[in-house]
Scaffold this active site. Structure first.
Site, short mmCIF file in Angstrom:
data_model
loop_
_atom_site.label_atom_id
_atom_site.label_comp_id
_atom_site.label_asym_id
_atom_site.label_seq_id
_atom_site.Cartn_x
_atom_site.Cartn_y
_atom_site.Cartn_z
N ASP A 235 0.87 -1.16 0.00
CA ASP A 235 0.00 0.00 0.00
C ASP A 235 0.92 1.22 0.00
O ASP A 235 2.10 1.13 0.35
CB ASP A 235 -0.93 -0.02 1.22
CG ASP A 235 -2.15 0.86 0.99
OD1 ASP A 235 -3.17 0.64 1.65
OD2 ASP A 235 -2.08 1.76 0.12
C1 GLC Z 1 -4.34 4.29 -0.19
C2 GLC Z 1 -5.23 3.09 -0.03
C3 GLC Z 1 -5.15 2.14 -1.18
C4 GLC Z 1 -4.85 2.90 -2.46
C5 GLC Z 1 -3.46 3.47 -2.35
C6 GLC Z 1 -3.12 4.37 -3.55
O1 GLC Z 1 -3.82 4.70 1.03
O2 GLC Z 1 -5.12 2.36 1.19
O3 GLC Z 1 -6.39 1.45 -1.25
O4 GLC Z 1 -4.93 2.04 -3.58
O5 GLC Z 1 -3.27 4.20 -1.14
O6 GLC Z 1 -3.94 5.48 -3.55
#
Ligand code: GLC
Length: 751
Positions: A235
């Site tokens: 993430d």
């Molecule tokens: C965010 C989310 C994830 C997302 C990523 C990119 O914090 O947790 O679901 O795809 O970062 O935006």
């Protein structure tokens, strides 16, 4: 990804310098990986999201605060989860994939399929269900659709990411059996059924270890047990230690971190990190880029890509909203029968809640307007009064004025806070001002239809007491208003069923006493008993059951047939007939639940093991069959490290919801018992409670007593020692069994 891509990637990586490999495993920009032009490796663009493409050019940000390119905003997952329609999810996936490719995206960061452990989780709008089978059958459909368009899909957030509070540090402390049976099963079904290009590790820790650097999770389970061969991406900002994450099985740290390559090179050179781990990760990134890397812009693609059919996607978004709408109550006021003017009131009537906040946020290609759509639908509906009065505010006086003389008043309610990434709710209530408006309209003596527009569930008790019908539309996307208008007027009909229980009160929720935990950890103390599993275990009343929902018609369930091809094998075919017993076309979801009658370990009363959605004309019937296999009967035995099906009786229940199961049958499996052999070290309770063992025990005790000229101890006396190993009891009596006698006794006990 094909084997040849993996082979090509491995060959390219083998030619790279250490530093170049180390650069590959961390992003080049916020949304993309490093290209290796000299090796023919394009950049790979990864971006959100689960219900629409959030492609940012220029300034990038994490949570969609800055604008992104227009794309179709489909209903969010808590809506499409209520569709129970795998074909629909695949169709939406294809549309998402086409739009992602058009915008130069190689991996679309979705679907999200975390289990809804508590209704308070702020991101529940982005997740399908409280149940892993429903989630685990909808997610692969979405993946298959996206990937059919030549774009990779990415399951998220792996795993046990069930709250937003302290999400980047909190440890989800959950026992392995619960983790496997409830929190991992959806991912497992999706990985094995659809081979997603990527899986995203979650921010949280699991039993103290960050998901991004959890060897058991990312390597032992995801790769070795499930056979995942794609890209494991973090993430965004979710990698505390890049070296540890590589060693654990992570392949790509996003977004890019300039310090990572140096750390990785140093770790390899010092021997702290095996170069093979770095090679594995670098090859995974290269393979994904070779397979899915897109030209940086569609216009630069040589033969330009076909532009998506935006209008068709908008109509698909409307159909999806109809498939997902759940009619919770209806005294017959719906569909509107044209009994006089219609009043439409509530601030959300003009400013619809159609998606949630955070990284999934989409800039829609267009947004339907409810007053316009309702006027259109009333005009299209023969025989219905076309007089529509609108008070698009929460002002009571204005609403009462608009409602004066109206036949029916439609009140639009919803969450004006919550339903966002980064924050959980503290209650499940609708805003006070909305409930006041609803009560005032009711008090004025009007017929009332309450429409709910929310992602996470809300308590409905205070709504139902002031409404003749309650229609849950969820966050229904850019075409949700058209869908709502079609449903209200009867041009279409609500076709969804709840994918999450609506409790009577927040304190009834199984996780209530263990949420949101402390700064450091949250204990999953309710174990397996989440959602309907919990409410059934305590036989608690609920406002609306998992799987429930009304239609504009009625259905009957008959002729249940359960066939076991071989009682010695855990497999069955469950069939029944469902009939539309009303006078309008309608959809229903046939649900099959299974429960073990006398389980070795505690198990939920029943669990969803299969479902089928049907569309039937009035009077029509359909024969529905669901195939059950080993895993549908099994529980996870941590002591033996495997999925176990015990011999014995299982109840199969079929019907339109988890609390409405008119068809029941009990089947008995004669599968061999695995594990749990009874030995002299087994406690007396096991000997006394297992029929064959009890019989062998009493026969042996009689023989021993006769030899010693003593009385046989009675069962009640033995019960006093129920947690004592039988061996200890024999020792206390000065008895030692010779090997042959012990073997004979145990053979009879385990018969
Ligand atoms: C965010 C989310 C994830 C997302 C990523 C990119 O914090 O947790 O679901 O795809 O970062 O935006």
């Amino acid at each position: 990804m094909t084997e040849s891509v993996h082979e090509a990637a491995a060959e390219i990586v083998a030619r790279l310098e250490l530093r170049d490999k180390a650069a590959l495993i961390t992003g080049a920009t916020f949304w993309s990986t490093h290209a290796l032009d000299e090796h023919g490796v394009p950049e790979l663009v990864l971006t959100d999201g689960p219900h629409g493409v959030r492609r940012q050019r220029g300034s990038a940000d994490h949570l969609g605060i800055h604008d992104s390119l227009p794309a179709t905003c489909f209903p969010t997952a808590s809506a499409t989860g209520s569709s129970w329609n795998t074909e629909l999810l695949e169709e939406i996936g294809r549309a998402l994939g086409a739009e992602a490719r058009w915008h130069g995206v190689g991996v679309l960061l979705g679907p999200g399929l975390n289990i809804k452990r508590t209704p308070l989780c702020g991101r529940n709008f982005e997740y399908y269900s409280e149940d892993p089978v429903l989630s685990g059958d909808l997610a692969p459909a979405a993946v298959t659709g996206v990937q059919a368009a030549g774009v990779g899909a990415c399951l998220k957030h792996f795993a046990a990411n069930n709250q937003e509070t302290n999400r980047m540090v909190v440890s989800s402390d959950v026992d392995e059996r619960t983790l496997r049976e409830l929190y991992l099963t959806g991912f497992e079904r999706a990985v094995t059924a659809s081979a997603p290009a990527a899986v995203m590790s979650s921010y949280n820790r699991i039993n103290g270890v960050h998901a991004a650097q959890h060897p058991w999770l990312l390597t032992e389970v995801l790769r070795e047990e499930w056979g995942f061969a794609g890209l494991v991406v973090s993430d965004w900002g979710g990698v505390p230690d890049a070296v540890a994450s590589l060693a654990a099985g992570l392949d790509l740290e996003m977004p890019g971190n300039a310090g990572t390559p140096g750390l990785v090179v140093a770790a390899v050179e010092s021997g702290r990190l095996a170069v093979e781990e770095l090679d594995r990760a670098a090859a995974a990134v290269v393979a994904a880029a070779l397979a899915l890397g897109a030209p940086s812009d569609a216009a630069a693609a040589g033969a330009p890509l076909a532009e998506p059919d935006w209008d068709a996607h908008h109509e698909l978004a409307r159909r999806a909203a109809v498939e997902s709408a759940v009619l919770l109550t209806n005294d017959g006021v719906l569909p509107l029968a044209g009994s006089g003017p219609i009043a439409l009131v509530g601030a959300l009537a003009a400013e619809p809640r159609y998606q949630g906040g955070g990284s999934s946020r989409v800039v829609p290609t267009r947004l339907d307007d409810l007053p316009t759509e309702l006027a259109r639908a009333l005009a299209d509906r023969p025989g219905v009064v076309r007089d529509l009065r609108v008070s698009a505010s929460d002002d009571v006086d204005a609403a009462l004025a608009a409602a004066d003389g109206a036949g029916v008043v439609v009140v639009v309610l919803g969450l004006t806070e919550g339903d966002t990434e980064g924050a959980d709710r503290t209650h499940l209530d609708l805003p006070v001002e909305q409930l006041s408006l609803l009560a005032a309209v009711r008090k004025a003596g009007h017929r009332v239809v309450a429409v709910l527009t929310n992602g996470g569930i809300v308590l409905t008790g205070q709504v139902e007491q002031h409404a003749d019908a309650v229609l849950e539309m969820w966050l229904s996307g850019q075409a949700g208003s058209a869908a709502l208008a079609d449903i209200l007027t009867g041009l279409d009909d609500p076709r969804g069923r709840l994918a999450e229980t609506i409790p009577v009160r927040l304190t009834d929720t199984p996780a209530y006493l263990n949420f949101p935990g402390t700064e450091d950890a949250v204990l999953y103390g309710e174990r397996l008993y989440v959602g309907y599993r919990g409410y059934d275990a305590t036989d608690r009343d609920v406002a609306h059951a998992f799987g429930s929902g009304l239609a504009y018609t009625t259905f009957g369930y008959t002729d249940l047939e359960v066939t076991l091809p071989d009682p010695g094998t855990a497999a069955a075919t469950v069939s029944c007939t469902v009939t539309n017993t009303g006078d309008r076309a309608g959809s229903d979801v046939v649900q099959v639940y299974l429960g073990e009658v006398a389980p070795r370990l505690d198990r939920p009363v029943r669990e969803l093991v299969g479902f089928a959605k049907v569309r039937l004309q009035p009077g029509a019937s359909q024969r529905v069959s669901v195939e059950l296999g080993h895993r549908d009967f099994a529980f996870y035995d941590v002591a033996q490290g495997q999925w176990i099906v015990d011999p014995g009786a299982f109840e199969i229940a079929v019907g339109p919801s988890s609390r409405d199961l008119p068809l029941r049958a009990t089947v008995t499996l004669e599968v061999p018992r695995i594990g749990g052999e009874i030995t002299l070290d087994s406690p007396m309770s096991t000997w006394l409670d297992t029929p064959a063992a009890f019989e062998a025990l009493m026969a042996e005790l009689h023989a021993l007593a006769k030899q010693a000229g003593m009385d046989v101890p009675d069962v009640e006396l033995l019960r006093l020692a129920d947690s004592m190993p039988f061996r200890k009891l024999l020792e206390m009596g000065g008895v030692t069994l010779d090997a042959d006698r012990e073997t004979d006794l145990l053979n009879r006990a385990n018969a």
